[in-house]
Write a protein that holds these residues in place. Structure first.
Motif, PDB file in Angstrom:
ATOM      1  N   GLU A  49       0.508 -33.521  -5.265  1.00  0.00           N
ATOM      2  CA  GLU A  49       0.947 -32.226  -5.760  1.00  0.00           C
ATOM      3  C   GLU A  49       0.909 -31.139  -4.681  1.00  0.00           C
ATOM      4  O   GLU A  49       1.851 -30.386  -4.513  1.00  0.00           O
ATOM      5  CB  GLU A  49       0.077 -31.814  -6.960  1.00  0.00           C
TER       6      GLU A  49
ATOM      7  N   PHE B 191      -0.974 -36.545 -10.282  1.00  0.00           N
ATOM      8  CA  PHE B 191      -0.156 -36.180 -11.438  1.00  0.00           C
ATOM      9  C   PHE B 191      -0.865 -36.428 -12.766  1.00  0.00           C
ATOM     10  O   PHE B 191      -0.513 -35.842 -13.789  1.00  0.00           O
ATOM     11  CB  PHE B 191       1.188 -36.918 -11.417  1.00  0.00           C
TER      12      PHE B 191
ATOM     13  N   ILE C 227      -2.489 -33.292 -14.193  1.00  0.00           N
ATOM     14  CA  ILE C 227      -1.475 -32.323 -14.621  1.00  0.00           C
ATOM     15  C   ILE C 227      -0.917 -32.700 -15.991  1.00  0.00           C
ATOM     16  O   ILE C 227      -0.854 -31.870 -16.907  1.00  0.00           O
ATOM     17  CB  ILE C 227      -0.342 -32.251 -13.577  1.00  0.00           C
ATOM     18  N   VAL C 228      -0.523 -33.964 -16.141  1.00  0.00           N
ATOM     19  CA  VAL C 228       0.089 -34.401 -17.404  1.00  0.00           C
ATOM     20  C   VAL C 228      -0.940 -34.431 -18.531  1.00  0.00           C
ATOM     21  O   VAL C 228      -0.653 -34.007 -19.667  1.00  0.00           O
ATOM     22  CB  VAL C 228       0.752 -35.784 -17.224  1.00  0.00           C
TER      23      VAL C 228
ATOM     24  N   LYS D 106       6.322 -36.739 -20.987  1.00  0.00           N
ATOM     25  CA  LYS D 106       5.846 -35.736 -20.030  1.00  0.00           C
ATOM     26  C   LYS D 106       5.713 -36.331 -18.633  1.00  0.00           C
ATOM     27  O   LYS D 106       6.021 -35.671 -17.629  1.00  0.00           O
ATOM     28  CB  LYS D 106       4.500 -35.166 -20.492  1.00  0.00           C
TER      29      LYS D 106
ATOM     30  N   GLN E 193      -1.597 -31.000 -19.944  1.00  0.00           N
ATOM     31  CA  GLN E 193      -0.549 -30.593 -20.880  1.00  0.00           C
ATOM     32  C   GLN E 193      -0.766 -31.252 -22.245  1.00  0.00           C
ATOM     33  O   GLN E 193      -0.587 -30.619 -23.292  1.00  0.00           O
ATOM     34  CB  GLN E 193       0.822 -30.975 -20.331  1.00  0.00           C
TER      35      GLN E 193
ATOM     36  N   ASP F 262      11.049 -33.823 -12.214  1.00  0.00           N
ATOM     37  CA  ASP F 262      10.901 -32.489 -11.618  1.00  0.00           C
ATOM     38  C   ASP F 262      10.393 -32.578 -10.191  1.00  0.00           C
ATOM     39  O   ASP F 262      10.833 -31.817  -9.312  1.00  0.00           O
ATOM     40  CB  ASP F 262       9.934 -31.644 -12.454  1.00  0.00           C
TER      41      ASP F 262
ATOM     42  N   TYR G 149       7.720 -35.153 -15.386  1.00  0.00           N
ATOM     43  CA  TYR G 149       7.019 -34.730 -14.167  1.00  0.00           C
ATOM     44  C   TYR G 149       7.659 -35.393 -12.946  1.00  0.00           C
ATOM     45  O   TYR G 149       7.919 -34.735 -11.934  1.00  0.00           O
ATOM     46  CB  TYR G 149       5.537 -35.102 -14.230  1.00  0.00           C
TER      47      TYR G 149
END
Length: 308
Positions: free
Chosen positions: A251, A101, A104-105, A291, A108, A298, A295
């Motif tokens: 993920e 993760f 991914i974060v 964020k 962003q 979600d 994450y």
């Protein structure tokens, strides 16, 4: 003699030549050579043997280098402490163990903060993550808490004047290759694992045994394979009938050739954020945390929907 000269000596010693050290220091080679000659003249010793192949420390140079290392370490600590709050500095750093993760974060965050010219993601062991935050190198650290390590880690955090905030909770999952004999099970019980080897991610080899992130242990494990590299751990899982254990916060496990199956009756574990108690969260830090929490929310929702 000054701190800058000490740093010059360290750069040359670490890079093996004046030319490479000058590149790393963003100064000209003649300027670096002059600074070292001035230092050698002041100390009345020769610090480096200069050859066509590069530069190496003399015996006197090695003594000087060793004496300056703790001084430079303390200077770095002071700079991290007092320059970390410089509002003109566009720098953001976090430390963590390796988790999917993070990329991914952070991706962003890079998109949302194009004015920041320096992002640092320091992935290491639990002890190094704690030290990195304690010494102001990173604004946050991401750690895993479980029943066996939370008490010990909480003491370490308190000693380092650190605090933590819970980000999410999760159950222990068993990792194994897609074609594993147990891969089609919906839930894994401990009895299912007795005939298979376990791969463990090994951290610090010192007295802090509670740093281990392996979330299951039971008598009679047939074989244990220790590795300090997560890519190696995954590679072993892909090629054998061994299993590993972890958070399940992966993920896309199928792309890695593995499946994640919940362990029956496992205790809840925590992913936490650690920070210095006295350090105010920066604006970019606030966005990062928001964020990250989104994450996790979600991820939990999507995982729940996939089981409907």
């Amino acid at each position: 003699m000054n701190i800058q000269q000490m740093r010059y000596v360290a750069a040359i010693a670490n890079n093996g030549s004046f030319r490479e050290a000058a590149k790393k220091l963003y100064i000209s080679q003649p300027s670096l050579s002059h600074a070292i000659k001035e230092l050698e003249k002041e100390l009345d010793v020769q610090l480096f043997e200069r050859t066509r192949q590069g530069a190496s420390l003399t015996s006197e140079g090695m003594d000087f280098f060793q004496y300056t290392q703790p001084i430079l370490a303390q200077v770095e600590l002071l700079e991290n402490r007092y320059l970390a709050n410089d509002q003109d500095e566009k720098h953001f750093s976090i430390s963590s163990q390796h988790y999917d993760f993070l990329s991914i974060v952070i991706s962003q965050l890079i998109h949302d903060f194009p004015e920041y010219d320096d992002f640092r993601i320091f992935e290491s062991t639990t002890l190094n993550v704690i030290k990195d935050v304690e010494q102001y190198r990173s604004e946050f650290g991401i750690l895993l808490f479980n029943e066996s390590n939370q008490a010990g880690l909480s003491r370490l955090l308190e000693n380092g004047e650190l605090e933590y905030e819970e980000l999410t909770t999760f159950s222990t999952h068993i990792f194994m290759r897609i074609g594993h004999p147990l891969a089609n099970k919906k839930v894994i019980h401990l009895d299912d694992l007795h005939d298979y080897a376990q791969v463990r991610f090994t951290q610090e080899t010192n007295n802090y045994t509670y740093f281990a992130e392996d979330l299951i242990d039971f008598p009679g494990i047939s074989q244990v394979i220790h590795t300090s590299d997560r890519a190696t751990l995954t590679g072993i899982l892909q090629r054998t009938d061994a299993y590993g254990s972890g958070s399940g916060l992966v993920e896309d496990p199928k792309s890695q050739g593995i499946v994640l199956i919940p362990l029956a009756d496992s205790a809840k574990n925590k992913m936490v954020m650690i920070k210095k108690k006295t350090r105010q969260i920066s604006p970019i830090g606030e966005v990062f945390l928001a964020k990250l929490k989104q994450y996790f929310a979600d991820f939990a929702q999507n995982k729940g929907n996939s089981h409907k």
